[in-house]
Design an enzyme around this catalytic site. Structure first.
Site, mmCIF file in Angstrom:
data_model
loop_
_atom_site.group_PDB
_atom_site.id
_atom_site.type_symbol
_atom_site.label_atom_id
_atom_site.label_comp_id
_atom_site.label_asym_id
_atom_site.label_seq_id
_atom_site.Cartn_x
_atom_site.Cartn_y
_atom_site.Cartn_z
ATOM 1 N N GLU A 256 1.311 7.193 14.209
ATOM 2 C CA GLU A 256 0.242 6.647 13.466
ATOM 3 C C GLU A 256 -0.656 7.730 13.298
ATOM 4 O O GLU A 256 -1.095 7.721 11.939
ATOM 5 C CB GLU A 256 -0.391 5.486 14.354
ATOM 6 C CG GLU A 256 -1.580 4.899 13.588
ATOM 7 C CD GLU A 256 -1.286 4.301 12.263
ATOM 8 O OE1 GLU A 256 0.076 4.267 11.721
ATOM 9 O OE2 GLU A 256 -2.268 3.959 11.527
ATOM 10 N N ASN B 143 3.428 -7.263 -12.432
ATOM 11 C CA ASN B 143 3.527 -6.582 -11.304
ATOM 12 C C ASN B 143 5.073 -6.944 -10.663
ATOM 13 O O ASN B 143 5.259 -8.068 -10.614
ATOM 14 C CB ASN B 143 2.569 -7.080 -10.466
ATOM 15 C CG ASN B 143 2.854 -6.774 -8.916
ATOM 16 O OD1 ASN B 143 3.251 -5.822 -8.676
ATOM 17 N ND2 ASN B 143 2.140 -7.517 -8.063
ATOM 18 N N GLY B 144 5.756 -5.723 -10.441
ATOM 19 C CA GLY B 144 7.165 -6.078 -9.843
ATOM 20 C C GLY B 144 7.965 -5.204 -10.640
ATOM 21 O O GLY B 144 7.778 -4.140 -11.099
ATOM 22 N N LYS C 140 -1.363 8.836 9.431
ATOM 23 C CA LYS C 140 -2.824 8.913 8.626
ATOM 24 C C LYS C 140 -3.302 10.181 8.071
ATOM 25 O O LYS C 140 -3.670 10.446 6.998
ATOM 26 C CB LYS C 140 -4.000 8.525 9.811
ATOM 27 C CG LYS C 140 -3.962 7.207 10.249
ATOM 28 C CD LYS C 140 -4.472 6.281 9.596
ATOM 29 C CE LYS C 140 -3.426 5.449 8.559
ATOM 30 N NZ LYS C 140 -2.795 4.390 9.075
ATOM 31 N N TRP D 100 0.429 0.756 -10.540
ATOM 32 C CA TRP D 100 1.527 1.792 -9.582
ATOM 33 C C TRP D 100 2.736 2.048 -10.314
ATOM 34 O O TRP D 100 3.305 1.172 -10.288
ATOM 35 C CB TRP D 100 1.459 1.261 -8.154
ATOM 36 C CG TRP D 100 1.995 2.210 -7.349
ATOM 37 C CD1 TRP D 100 1.349 3.211 -6.733
ATOM 38 C CD2 TRP D 100 3.408 2.319 -6.962
ATOM 39 N NE1 TRP D 100 2.176 3.846 -5.875
ATOM 40 C CE2 TRP D 100 3.348 3.418 -5.772
ATOM 41 C CE3 TRP D 100 4.514 1.430 -7.287
ATOM 42 C CZ2 TRP D 100 4.678 3.802 -5.330
ATOM 43 C CZ3 TRP D 100 5.794 1.954 -6.617
ATOM 44 C CH2 TRP D 100 5.707 3.007 -5.515
ATOM 45 N N HIS E 44 13.636 19.382 22.054
ATOM 46 C CA HIS E 44 14.613 19.319 21.568
ATOM 47 C C HIS E 44 14.791 19.783 20.088
ATOM 48 O O HIS E 44 15.698 19.140 19.374
ATOM 49 C CB HIS E 44 15.410 17.856 21.700
ATOM 50 C CG HIS E 44 15.448 17.365 22.970
ATOM 51 N ND1 HIS E 44 16.574 17.658 23.833
ATOM 52 C CD2 HIS E 44 14.775 16.374 23.965
ATOM 53 C CE1 HIS E 44 16.349 17.337 25.020
ATOM 54 N NE2 HIS E 44 15.238 16.572 25.140
ATOM 55 N N LYS F 202 -1.908 0.007 -1.840
ATOM 56 C CA LYS F 202 -2.026 -0.717 -0.450
ATOM 57 C C LYS F 202 -1.151 -1.762 -0.259
ATOM 58 O O LYS F 202 -0.667 -1.660 0.919
ATOM 59 C CB LYS F 202 -3.494 -1.388 -0.580
ATOM 60 C CG LYS F 202 -3.772 -2.267 0.432
ATOM 61 C CD LYS F 202 -4.464 -1.405 1.564
ATOM 62 C CE LYS F 202 -4.749 -2.030 2.942
ATOM 63 N NZ LYS F 202 -4.603 -0.952 3.845
ATOM 64 N N GLU G 85 -0.815 10.913 4.835
ATOM 65 C CA GLU G 85 -1.039 9.955 3.561
ATOM 66 C C GLU G 85 -2.499 10.251 3.073
ATOM 67 O O GLU G 85 -2.663 10.109 1.748
ATOM 68 C CB GLU G 85 -0.940 8.593 3.831
ATOM 69 C CG GLU G 85 -2.016 7.904 4.844
ATOM 70 C CD GLU G 85 -1.737 6.352 4.875
ATOM 71 O OE1 GLU G 85 -1.021 5.782 3.979
ATOM 72 O OE2 GLU G 85 -2.017 5.846 5.838
ATOM 73 N N CYS H 72 0.545 -2.692 -8.226
ATOM 74 C CA CYS H 72 -0.077 -3.078 -9.603
ATOM 75 C C CYS H 72 -1.148 -4.385 -9.336
ATOM 76 O O CYS H 72 -0.500 -5.287 -8.404
ATOM 77 C CB CYS H 72 0.792 -3.523 -10.556
ATOM 78 S SG CYS H 72 2.035 -2.203 -10.963
ATOM 79 N N ARG I 102 -4.266 -1.308 -5.092
ATOM 80 C CA ARG I 102 -2.780 -1.852 -5.380
ATOM 81 C C ARG I 102 -2.214 -0.743 -6.238
ATOM 82 O O ARG I 102 -1.163 -1.103 -6.482
ATOM 83 C CB ARG I 102 -2.685 -3.209 -6.023
ATOM 84 C CG ARG I 102 -3.338 -4.157 -5.157
ATOM 85 C CD ARG I 102 -3.223 -5.636 -5.799
ATOM 86 N NE ARG I 102 -1.904 -5.930 -5.869
ATOM 87 C CZ ARG I 102 -1.215 -6.658 -5.023
ATOM 88 N NH1 ARG I 102 -1.980 -7.104 -4.055
ATOM 89 N NH2 ARG I 102 -0.197 -7.303 -5.325
#
Ligand code: M6R
Length: 613
Positions: free
Chosen positions: A486, A99-100, A490, A73, A509, A608, A493, A2, A27
């Site tokens: 990584e 925000n929170g 990428k 968000w 395995h 983000k 997402e 947010c 955000r």
């Protein structure tokens, strides 16, 4: 998570708020809204991106010189119009953006409902404005500011808040606990934001609010105090970021711009810190605590997401170059197992944003238990940067795309420099060895540049072939095992393709069962000391008809022979290899996501800066 903005001054508040929300959209982008006071308290809000809100405002504008805004968000309550911020109190006089997470909101909501308050939304935020209003109305002698402070004392959880009241049309009240907020000081105008990006265009003078603080802001004054009404004198900081750094500069997406910025961001990160001529590294940010680091029993590195992957690279680096034992932890898990950490240990947290709630919580846990707490952050002045005992900035410049790219390479550079400095001070690396490492390190920006210039077209072609693959496997060994993770992250997402990263030898395995002629397997085969073993792993994939895409050094005929597709990159020392091997993987995920029509910079469900636990 947010984004919050606020403005008070002589400009058209709507324009400033919308511009600010666009900058903060990384955000969260589930909904957007603004509230302004201009005689009346009026608002516009709704599901979707800031661009939707902007369209609404074109036909149904709001004018005024004071206002607050929010880009969401979603946590509590689905993303819809009603749950969008700002939220208003029952009378419509108080508007709040938040925000929170208000953890005790169900209890508070129940109490307020029992006392007759009617709620509109499913959000936790609405209890904030309802509670403040109830307290304000409960006594004729109470000021609005007092009501806010009393309400905050009842709230359990995290918040960055901006609050306005219709009858106090010259003031914005802000409060912080756990979610970032800063105040930009202009000339007869003030700006409020979750980070500096909406502010930098207007002023470079900022005050960072700390946890437990509130500020009462008018266009030409601000008072900061604790929640207990103790006045505070805050330092005014000068912002170092420029407007250019937060714009796309002709690239179609921030992510692509940030990938291509890496030769520069890596150089910026090393500037003034390495000396190839005399083989030394000097990291000013940890100079004062370097003896404690040298004598540390062990280093625990905690981080999330991409920063966790760079932490894994750090484990290899510290153990190889400095012979210091390292453990890597998911920051989100760290505090839940009552970790055995204390005096003599070092917790190193890594965070691009410096605001990730889980990482911050790990930091606080370790500090409370007596460990030395160090940080590697990108955002200057961020909460993590301010709460650590010492640290090193990555100086990668603002990273706006949700998918982290240049932050990863800069974090790895800092880890390399830290490990080298430690190795040198511990007498493990000779001056000659240091020189060799540093000379090679200083060549990395031009090698990255070479890769970007030479493989872009190849990767585009490869992306076209695999755009609709439903799955991907990424395999790596040693330093390139974290790069496999990584690469998979990428792709997942931003293109929503299922992808997994594995240590190449672990494949047999279990995951080897997934391999058939449909499965693209990206093999990161650019680490010398594991080359033979990697070749065996590639054979295993080939025997099961997997489609092998190798990231390899120019001179590796065996890997070339076995692979269906090869991406050749320049060679470097094994311990620097992640800095080069990650670049093709960033580009591959980018072009696949673009081909699939995904929103690269703002992938679904993500934000983000993850400021909730
Ligand atoms: O700001 P931080 O580095 O603490 O963020 C950690 C993760 O949320 C972040 O790396 C995330 O995984 C990225 N979207 C990955 O590209």
């Amino acid at each position: 998570m947010c984004g919050i903005v606020g403005y008070i001054g002589h400009r058209d508040a709507s324009t400033v708020l919308i511009k600010g929300l666009k900058r903060l959209e990384y955000r969260g982008y589930d909904s957007a809204g603004i509230a302004l006071i201009n005689g009346e308290l009026a608002y516009r809000k709704g599901k979707g991106k800031v661009a939707n809100l902007e369209r609404v405002l074109k036909n149904d504008s709001l004018s005024g010189k004071l206002g607050i805004g929010h880009t969401r968000w979603a946590t509590h309550g689905e993303p819809n119009d009603i749950n969008s911020h700002p939220h208003l109190s029952e009378s419509g006089n108080v508007a709040v953006v938040h925000n929170g997470i208000i953890e005790n909101y169900t209890t508070l909501k129940k109490q307020l409902t029992e006392r007759g308050r009617v709620f509109q939304s499913q959000t936790d935020t609405e209890v904030v404005c309802q509670l403040i209003e109830e307290i304000y109305h409960s006594s004729p002698n109470i000021t609005f500011e007092q009501a806010i402070r009393l309400a905050l004392k009842q709230i359990v959880g995290t918040y960055g808040l901006a609050i306005i009241h219709k009858e106090i049309p010259d003031t914005i009240f802000i409060a912080r606990k756990g979610s970032p907020l800063l105040l930009g000081i202009g000339d007869n105008e003030m700006f409020i934001a979750s980070d500096a990006s909406p502010i930098v265009e207007y002023t470079k003078r900022v005050v960072y609010l700390d946890d437990g603080e509130i500020a009462i802001v008018t266009k030409n004054s601000y008072r900061v105090k604790t929640i207990d009404d103790v006045p505070l004198t805050k330092e005014v900081h000068e912002l170092a970021i420029s407007l250019d750094a937060i714009e796309k500069a002709g690239y179609p997406h921030f992510m692509l711009k940030e990938i291509f910025e890496q030769p520069r961001s890596i150089s910026d990160c090393m500037r003034g810190r390495i000396n190839p001529e005399n083989g030394t590294v000097l990291l000013g940010g940890i100079e004062d605590i370097i003896d404690k680091l040298v004598n540390a029993r062990r280093i625990i590195i905690a981080a999330c997401g991409t920063s966790w992957h760079s932490a894994l690279v750090g484990e290899y680096l510290f153990e190889q170059l400095a012979k210091t034992p390292v453990e890597v932890e998911y920051a989100s898990e760290f505090r839940y197992r009552d970790p055995l950490i204390g005096k003599g240990d070092v917790l190193l947290v890594i965070s691009q944003s410096g605001e990730t709630a889980d990482t911050l919580a790990a930091l606080r846990e370790a500090r409370n238990k007596g460990a030395l707490v160090l940080g590697i952050c990108n955002v200057v002045g961020s909460t993590i940067a301010r709460e650590t005992d010492a640290g090193v900035y990555t100086h990668a410049g603002p990273e706006i795309g949700v998918a982290s790219t240049k932050a990863f390479t800069a974090q790895v550079i800092v880890l390399i420099m830290m490990a080298l400095e430690l190795g040198q001070r511990k007498g493990i690396l000779t001056r000659q060895k240091m020189k060799e490492y540093i000379i090679e390190l200083s060549r990395i920006p031009s090698k990255v540049e070479y890769i970007l210039e030479h493989i872009d077209e190849e990767i585009k072609n490869l992306a076209a072939l695999f755009t609709y693959a439903p799955n991907f496997l990424y395999l790596g060994r040693s330093y390139n095992f974290p790069v496999a993770l990584e690469g998979a992250l990428k792709l997942k997402e931003i293109s929503y393709i299922h992808a997994e990263g594995y240590p190449a030898a672990e494949m047999k395995h279990g995951p080897i069962a997934l391999i058939d002629e449909m499965m693209p397997v990206v093999v990161i085969a650019a680490t010398d000391h594991t080359n033979d073993k990697m070749i065996s792993n590639i054979e295993e994939v080939k025997a099961r008809k997997g489609r092998i895409i190798s990231i390899m050094n120019d001179d590796n005929p065996e890997v070339k022979k076995l692979s269906e597709f090869c991406i050749s990159i320049p060679s470097t020392l094994d311990c620097f290899s992640p800095l080069l091997t990650v670049i093709p993987l960033q580009l591959l995920s980018y072009y696949i996501a673009v081909n699939r029509g995904c929103n690269v910079d703002q992938p679904r469900n993500l934000a983000k800066s993850v400021t909730v636990e």
